[in-house]
Motif scaffolding. Structure first.
Motif, mmCIF file in Angstrom:
data_model
loop_
_atom_site.group_PDB
_atom_site.id
_atom_site.type_symbol
_atom_site.label_atom_id
_atom_site.label_comp_id
_atom_site.label_asym_id
_atom_site.label_seq_id
_atom_site.Cartn_x
_atom_site.Cartn_y
_atom_site.Cartn_z
ATOM 1 N N SER A 118 0.292 0.441 2.842
ATOM 2 C CA SER A 118 1.224 0.014 2.038
ATOM 3 C C SER A 118 2.633 0.060 2.695
ATOM 4 C CB SER A 118 1.211 0.772 0.475
ATOM 5 O OG SER A 118 1.592 1.976 0.889
ATOM 6 N N GLN B 142 -4.766 4.073 2.054
ATOM 7 C CA GLN B 142 -3.857 3.121 1.290
ATOM 8 C C GLN B 142 -2.404 3.285 1.389
ATOM 9 O OE1 GLN B 142 -5.111 0.523 -0.460
ATOM 10 N NE2 GLN B 142 -7.196 1.137 -0.024
ATOM 11 N N GLU B 143 -2.027 4.466 1.554
ATOM 12 C CA GLU B 143 -0.729 4.681 1.832
ATOM 13 C C GLU B 143 -0.024 4.297 2.939
ATOM 14 O OE1 GLU B 143 0.267 8.644 1.426
ATOM 15 O OE2 GLU B 143 -0.625 9.043 -0.872
#
Length: 81
Positions: free
Chosen positions: A79, A75-76
């Motif tokens: 993003s 997810q990091e």
């Protein structure tokens, strides 16, 4: 030697067809093929740590955080792009 190869192939085909006549065996084979496809698919990490994956959810409930760490890292990275 060609006849022996054809005979062995035909025997394998008949044995495979006989094995797949039961619904339970067909489900087992389909699940194993799906699992193999998931493992060799490079995007399989997208599914790590999601509650829908019962095995990962059970591991997390038992205290294993590896799948959650992979999912958070994914997810990091997503993003930041």
């Amino acid at each position: 030697m060609g006849k022996l190869t054809k005979l062995a192939g035909a025997a394998g085909l008949v044995a495979g067809a006989a094995y797949l006549t039961k619904e339970e065996n067909r489900k087992k084979v389909k699940n194993r093929i799906d699992e193999a496809i998931r493992v060799f698919n490079p995007d399989y990490k997208k599914e790590l740590g999601k509650p829908a994956d019962i095995d990962d959810a059970e591991m997390v409930s038992e205290g294993a955080m590896t799948s959650v760490q992979y999912y958070n890292q994914y997810q990091e990275d997503k993003s930041q792009q």
